[in-house]
Motif scaffolding. Structure first.
Motif, short mmCIF file in Angstrom:
data_model
loop_
_atom_site.label_atom_id
_atom_site.label_comp_id
_atom_site.label_asym_id
_atom_site.label_seq_id
_atom_site.Cartn_x
_atom_site.Cartn_y
_atom_site.Cartn_z
N MET B 548 0.84 -1.21 0.00
CA MET B 548 0.00 0.00 0.00
C MET B 548 0.87 1.25 0.00
SD MET B 548 -3.27 -0.49 -0.22
CE MET B 548 -4.22 0.84 0.52
N ASP B 549 1.96 1.19 0.74
CA ASP B 549 2.87 2.32 0.77
C ASP B 549 3.54 2.52 -0.59
OD1 ASP B 549 2.91 3.36 3.52
OD2 ASP B 549 5.01 3.84 3.00
N GLU B 550 3.90 1.42 -1.21
CA GLU B 550 4.53 1.51 -2.52
C GLU B 550 3.56 2.12 -3.53
OE1 GLU B 550 7.34 -1.37 -3.88
OE2 GLU B 550 7.07 -2.63 -2.11
N LEU B 551 2.29 1.71 -3.42
CA LEU B 551 1.27 2.24 -4.32
C LEU B 551 1.03 3.72 -4.06
CD1 LEU B 551 -1.31 -0.71 -4.22
CD2 LEU B 551 0.32 -0.18 -6.06
N ALA B 552 1.00 4.09 -2.77
CA ALA B 552 0.80 5.51 -2.42
C ALA B 552 1.93 6.36 -2.98
CB ALA B 552 0.71 5.65 -0.90
N ARG B 553 3.13 5.85 -2.80
CA ARG B 553 4.31 6.56 -3.29
C ARG B 553 4.24 6.72 -4.81
NH1 ARG B 553 9.06 7.68 -0.56
NH2 ARG B 553 8.05 6.75 1.23
N ALA B 554 3.85 5.61 -5.48
CA ALA B 554 3.75 5.66 -6.95
C ALA B 554 2.68 6.66 -7.39
CB ALA B 554 3.44 4.26 -7.50
N ALA B 555 1.64 6.78 -6.57
CA ALA B 555 0.55 7.71 -6.90
C ALA B 555 0.86 9.13 -6.43
CB ALA B 555 -0.75 7.22 -6.25
N GLY B 556 1.92 9.29 -5.70
CA GLY B 556 2.26 10.60 -5.18
C GLY B 556 1.28 11.09 -4.11
N VAL B 557 0.74 10.14 -3.35
CA VAL B 557 -0.25 10.48 -2.32
C VAL B 557 0.31 10.13 -0.94
CG1 VAL B 557 -2.61 10.00 -1.51
CG2 VAL B 557 -2.10 9.96 -3.96
N ASP B 558 -0.02 10.96 0.04
CA ASP B 558 0.38 10.67 1.41
C ASP B 558 -0.13 9.28 1.80
OD1 ASP B 558 1.10 11.69 4.29
OD2 ASP B 558 -0.90 10.79 4.44
N ILE B 560 -1.12 7.88 4.48
CA ILE B 560 -2.32 7.81 5.33
C ILE B 560 -3.55 8.16 4.51
CG2 ILE B 560 -3.50 8.98 7.24
CD1 ILE B 560 -0.87 8.78 8.77
N GLN B 561 -3.46 9.23 3.72
CA GLN B 561 -4.59 9.59 2.86
C GLN B 561 -4.91 8.45 1.90
OE1 GLN B 561 -6.53 12.01 3.51
NE2 GLN B 561 -5.11 12.50 5.16
N TYR B 562 -3.86 7.82 1.40
CA TYR B 562 -4.06 6.73 0.44
C TYR B 562 -4.83 5.57 1.08
CZ TYR B 562 -3.03 3.53 -3.39
OH TYR B 562 -3.15 2.65 -4.44
N ARG B 563 -4.45 5.24 2.31
CA ARG B 563 -5.17 4.17 3.01
C ARG B 563 -6.63 4.56 3.22
NH1 ARG B 563 0.00 3.41 4.13
NH2 ARG B 563 0.76 1.32 4.66
N LEU B 564 -6.85 5.77 3.69
CA LEU B 564 -8.22 6.19 3.99
C LEU B 564 -9.10 6.21 2.74
CD1 LEU B 564 -7.52 9.00 6.64
CD2 LEU B 564 -8.26 6.63 7.03
N ARG B 565 -8.49 6.49 1.59
CA ARG B 565 -9.25 6.43 0.33
C ARG B 565 -9.83 5.06 0.07
NH1 ARG B 565 -5.65 8.63 -4.69
NH2 ARG B 565 -5.47 10.82 -4.11
N ILE B 576 -6.37 4.62 12.52
CA ILE B 576 -5.34 5.21 11.64
C ILE B 576 -5.22 6.71 11.95
CG2 ILE B 576 -4.77 5.81 9.25
CD1 ILE B 576 -5.97 3.13 8.40
N ALA B 577 -6.37 7.36 12.05
CA ALA B 577 -6.35 8.80 12.34
C ALA B 577 -5.73 9.08 13.71
CB ALA B 577 -7.77 9.36 12.27
N LYS B 578 -6.07 8.21 14.68
CA LYS B 578 -5.55 8.40 16.04
C LYS B 578 -4.04 8.22 16.07
CE LYS B 578 -6.88 9.09 20.31
NZ LYS B 578 -7.64 10.30 20.64
N ALA B 579 -3.56 7.21 15.36
CA ALA B 579 -2.11 6.98 15.33
C ALA B 579 -1.41 8.16 14.67
CB ALA B 579 -1.79 5.68 14.59
N GLU B 581 -2.45 11.25 14.43
CA GLU B 581 -2.53 12.44 15.28
C GLU B 581 -1.53 12.35 16.44
OE1 GLU B 581 -6.46 12.79 17.05
OE2 GLU B 581 -5.51 13.73 18.80
N THR B 582 -1.47 11.19 17.06
CA THR B 582 -0.56 11.00 18.20
C THR B 582 0.90 11.11 17.76
OG1 THR B 582 -2.22 9.52 19.12
CG2 THR B 582 -0.05 9.50 20.17
N PHE B 583 1.17 10.59 16.59
CA PHE B 583 2.54 10.67 16.05
C PHE B 583 2.89 12.10 15.67
CE2 PHE B 583 5.50 10.63 12.45
CZ PHE B 583 6.50 9.79 12.90
N GLY B 584 1.89 12.90 15.31
CA GLY B 584 2.16 14.23 14.77
C GLY B 584 2.51 14.17 13.29
N TRP B 585 1.75 13.35 12.57
CA TRP B 585 2.05 13.06 11.16
C TRP B 585 2.07 14.34 10.31
CZ3 TRP B 585 3.38 8.29 9.28
CH2 TRP B 585 3.41 8.14 7.90
N ASP B 586 1.08 15.19 10.56
CA ASP B 586 0.96 16.38 9.71
C ASP B 586 2.02 17.43 9.99
OD1 ASP B 586 -1.18 15.27 8.44
OD2 ASP B 586 -2.68 16.20 9.75
#
Lengths: 151, 746
Positions: B548-558, B560-565, B576-579, B581-586
């Motif tokens: 999924m990460d490889e696909l997100a990268r190939a699509a040029g999408v974050d 986390i956003q890619y997973r939520l899509r 996913i959102a909680k992790a 937020e706690t990590f400070g992803w943004d």
């Protein structure tokens, strides 16, 4: 017959000189806490204090403690109550299975005896030879730091 | 049998300020009454369905004792504390009164194996119902005795107060209470809001004893007249003993008996070190016919892809229904080496053959019921002649050698009737002979649309079995295969839905239009394998979440956003959102050598949700990966003991980091060469990052198993973070400095 001081009390063990201290503690003297993990000084589960220094009892011949002082987990308790360090492990819920904990507590006690105000890095360094498979490391570190703070 | 000493309650309260407890209970079972009306037996909650008598679960003593019996056992996961909380709450007694007997085949309800994160879903609801029904029965008795109505009674630690000042107590009623009756399922448990212990800060009941040197483990049992056993393992898996002169060993100090049965060799001695020495002498004297038959740890992935599978299973077949063809197709292959359970304490057991012909075995087996039957089969006796009692051992994380130790202790004890024999394996024996978590190969392929979103998802996996537990068959006990009349190992099966085994979590939780999963289930086993925390889930989630990460990268999408899509499941989205937020992803800022990664799964797609986000630093010069920090967000349904859940998630996360960074069972063409902690290193204090666990509580929702939820997401998050840090994708663990350095310079 080998005599030594165990948790402040003189004891005698009728064991071969070359028997590992761990087996004599466990099987001849009925001591719990120190546990067999590897028999090669690689994991720390058998750690006890000999003359205040942490030692791997699986790899030490019982004859080498003749006349010396050995302290195990039960020897840290105070009037049957958990010591500050033991209580800190309880307060931090610093284990899952608890098999390695005895060795951790003994190793940590030796650290605190030498350095009453260790840093997080000091604790990790002192315990780096004690293996934990459950992943309780951070709780153990917190417990040791808590004991230092409350001492 | 695990007996937790009643601890003084003040101790709990004192500690309570700093501790939370979790695990999950939903409210009452309304299914029962309808079934009763229909004349059928009511559906009872959890494992009560198959253990229907109230007396199977609870005893109330006239002396004020409450005994809770459960078939699930303590493995370090905290289950016994959680069910004790539930029992005390439902019964309205002080928790210090509740004495627990767990995993005694002669006394406990048969709850099968303690595994698969099933204890909270299956044991906890049964305990809750049993306690609620026993309380109701006692109130009925109190009402009858005092001539008052059964409504309007309250209970405080067994003291009962009824209408018009009526008084009674559990203990005075106990002698007239018969629990030899089936539960009705008609009593409704309490409202979660009324619980005093459940869902609250609550410390583990077994820790004070474990931390002060009380005898708590099977390794610490010392019955009167104890002898010590050791076994001699063959040099290779299929070696045959061709000659052994036992006479020298028999004359060694303290040796009571040398046991030789086919290629099984063991010894019983007066002292432990004497048994060790005699076993070493026997090993040196033994002549073996050995084979060179292993594909080697480097060759295993080719072997997995070339060996004919016993079964090809269509785990999921969902072709896309029309629509545009994919714009682009991406593919990747992931590899998981064999992993060890790696218990810190080697497996042990104490067995004694009694004058009544009953072999009683104290064991840390996860499956006392089935293991006792397998041992009876091995010994050629009726199953009533083997009793297993669970006593805690070192954490096992799945099917390790606990059952083998129980069987070996029994083989040795059978040779010295009346004398208890304790056996604890050497480190080398545990490392080389335990049943590992299977190596796996996972191929993924995705057809994507113009925005990079998945249209067609294909996952094909190759694996040997993940379950060779005793299962009541002697052939699953290691030593039974080496006896003069050997027991053949039954062919393992792959577990089907809803839990799956090799293909556990092989079906991604994402909503892909086309979604196929194919399982190549190989029953040849070049090295011994069985259930290891998460079974196939670790590798499957590692592959899915890496891809999924490889696909997100190939699509040029974050990522986390890619997973939520792709994910509709609201609770999945929440963790996913909680992790994030706690990590400070943004807010996270990229620095040279640093990277971040996320991984997510709902364990088995039916148990706990977990998302892990972590940050790594990769030293490009030497290839060393350091995990800087990690966060996990988890949803385990209704939390019984929040700290228990946190402890399991954090522990699982750290163990999975260890697997992914350091661990691989090595073997050459003859034998396993990972034989101690130097040749099979694990994560140590200096390597362990700070870990923050955040929980989402769902009061009233079903309890979801948690113990294995973090394994897959953690491994994937790490791979994704390393890729983010270096721009290089690593698809085969462990991420050792050598492998990473080689990957970066390739």
């Amino acid at each position: 017959m080998i005599s030594f001081k165990l948790n402040g009390r003189e004891v005698k063990a009728d064991a071969p000189d070359d028997a590992p201290l761990l087996f004599v503690l466990n099987n001849d003297l009925g001591v719990n806490g120190a546990k067999f993990g590897c028999g090669k000084s690689q994991c720390g589960a058998c750690t006890v204090l000999i003359e205040g220094e942490p030692a791997r009892s699986c790899s030490i011949k019982v004859s080498s403690v003749a006349g010396r002082s050995v302290v195990t987990l039960a020897g840290l308790t105070e009037n049957g109550k958990p010591s500050k360090l033991q209580q800190a492990f309880i307060d931090e819920q610093a284990a899952q299975c608890g098999y390695c904990t005895s060795g951790m507590i003994m190793q940590a006690q030796a650290l605190l005896d030498r350095n009453p105000n260790p840093t997080d890095a000091d604790v990790r360094s002192a315990l780096n030879g004690n293996l934990c498979r459950c992943g309780s490391h951070n709780r153990v570190v917190r417990a040791v730091l808590r004991a230092a703070k409350e001492a | 049998m695990t007996v937790i000493p009643a601890t003084d309650r003040r101790g709990f309260l004192k500690a309570a300020g700093s501790i939370t407890l979790a695990f999950a209970i939903p409210a009452g079972d309304a299914l029962a009454q309808a079934a009763a009306l229909a004349g059928a037996k009511p559906k009872l909650p959890g494992d009560m369905e198959t253990n229907r008598k109230l007396g199977s679960w609870l005893r109330i003593g006239a002396d004020g004792a409450v005994t809770l019996l459960v078939g699930k056992v303590e493995l370090g996961q905290g289950i016994l504390t959680a069910v004790t909380q539930i029992c005390a709450d439902e019964l309205d007694v002080d928790i210090g009164r509740v004495k627990l007997i767990s995993g005694d085949t002669a006394q406990s309800p048969n709850e099968g194996t303690t595994a698969g994160s099933f204890s909270m879903p299956n044991c906890a609801p049964a305990v809750r119902q049993a306690a609620a029904e026993v309380r109701a029965l006692l109130i009925e008795m109190a009402a009858a005795k005092t001539g008052k109505p059964a409504e309007g009674w309250t209970v405080a630690d067994g003291a009962m107060s009824g209408p018009d000042g009526a008084k009674a107590s559990y203990w005075e009623l106990a002698s007239g209470l018969s629990l030899e009756r089936e539960a009705t399922g008609a009593v409704k448990p309490k409202n979660p809001a009324d619980y005093k212990y459940v869902g609250k800060e609550f410390p583990r009941l077994d820790f004070p004893g474990k931390f002060t040197g009380q005898a708590m483990f099977v390794q610490e049992l010392r019955p009167e007249g104890l002898l010590f056993g050791q076994v001699v393992r063959p040099p290779t898996y299929k070696a045959k003993l061709t000659a052994l002169d036992t006479s020298a060993a028999e004359k060694m100090p303290g040796v009571v008996k040398v046991v030789k049965n086919g290629s099984f060799v063991g010894v019983v001695a007066q002292r432990e070190e004497q048994a060790v020495a005699a076993a070493a002498a026997l090993a040196a004297a033994a002549k073996w016919e050995v084979e060179k038959a292993l594909p080697t740890s480097d060759g295993i992935f080719d072997w997995l892809q070339k060996t004919k599978p016993a079964k090809v299973i269509e785990t999921k077949k969902q072709p896309r229904n029309g629509g545009d063809p994919a714009v682009k197709t991406l593919e990747a292959t992931y590899f998981r080496p064999y992993h060890m359970h790696g218990s810190i304490g080697t497996s042990a057991a104490v067995a004694v053959l009694g004058a009544d012909g009953v072999m009683t075995i104290d064991t840390h087996s996860q499956s006392v019921f089935e293991t006792s039957e397998a041992i009876a089969m091995m010994l050629g006796v009726d199953k009533s002649k083997v009793r297993c009692r669970h006593v805690q051992g070192s954490g096992c994380y799945g099917h390790n050698m606990a059952d083998d130790a129980a069987a070996d202790a029994a083989l040795l004890a059978a040779a010295v009737p009346g004398r208890p024999v304790k056996l604890q394996y050497t480190r080398e024996q545990e490392h080389r002979w335990e049943p590992y978590g299977s190596a796996m190969v996972i191929k993924t392929k995705a057809g994507v649309d113009k925005d990079g979103n998945v249209l067609d998802w294909d996952l094909e996996l190759f694996s040997t079995p993940h379950g060779t537990r005793p299962g009541s068959h002697a052939g699953n006990l290691l030593s039974a295969r080496y006896l003069e009349k050997p027991f053949e190992m039954p062919t393992p099966q792959n577990g089907g839905p809803p839990n799956y085994a090799a293909d556990r979590n092989g079906i991604a939780l994402y909503d892909f239009p086309g979604h196929n999963v194919l399982t190549n289930f190989i029953t040849d086993m070049p090295v011994r394998v069985s259930s290891t925390r998460g079974l196939g889930a670790y590798a499957n989630v590692f592959a899915i979440e890496s891809f999924m990460d490889e696909l997100a990268r190939a699509a040029g999408v974050d990522p986390i956003q890619y997973r939520l899509r792709h994910l509709k499941d609201p609770r999945g989205r929440d963790v996913i959102a909680k992790a994030a937020e706690t990590f400070g992803w943004d807010k996270w800022q990229k620095k040279d050598g640093r990277g971040r990664g996320i991984g997510f799964a709902k364990y088995k797609n039916i148990a706990g949700y977990c998302a892990v986000a972590l940050e790594v630093e990769v030293n490009k010069r030497n290839g060393r990966v350091r995990v800087v920090r990690a966060v996990a967000a988890a949803d385990s349904g209704h939390l019984v003991n929040p700290d228990g859940v946190r402890n399991q998630i954090e522990g699982g996360l750290i163990q999975s980091l260890s697997w992914t960074l350091k661990e691989e069972v090595k073997f050459d063409d003859t034998r396993v060469t990972s034989e101690d902690w130097v040749t099979y290193p694990i994560l140590t204090f200096a390597d362990v990052p700070p870990v923050e666990v955040v929980l989402i509580d769902r009061p009233g929702a079903p309890f979801l198993g948690t113990g294995e939820a973090a394994q897959g997401p953690t491994g994937a998050a790490l791979a994704n973070a390393v890729a983010d840090a270096t721009g290089v994708r690593f698809r085969r663990g462990p991420f050792t400095p050598e492998r990473v350095k080689a990957g970066l310079t390739a």
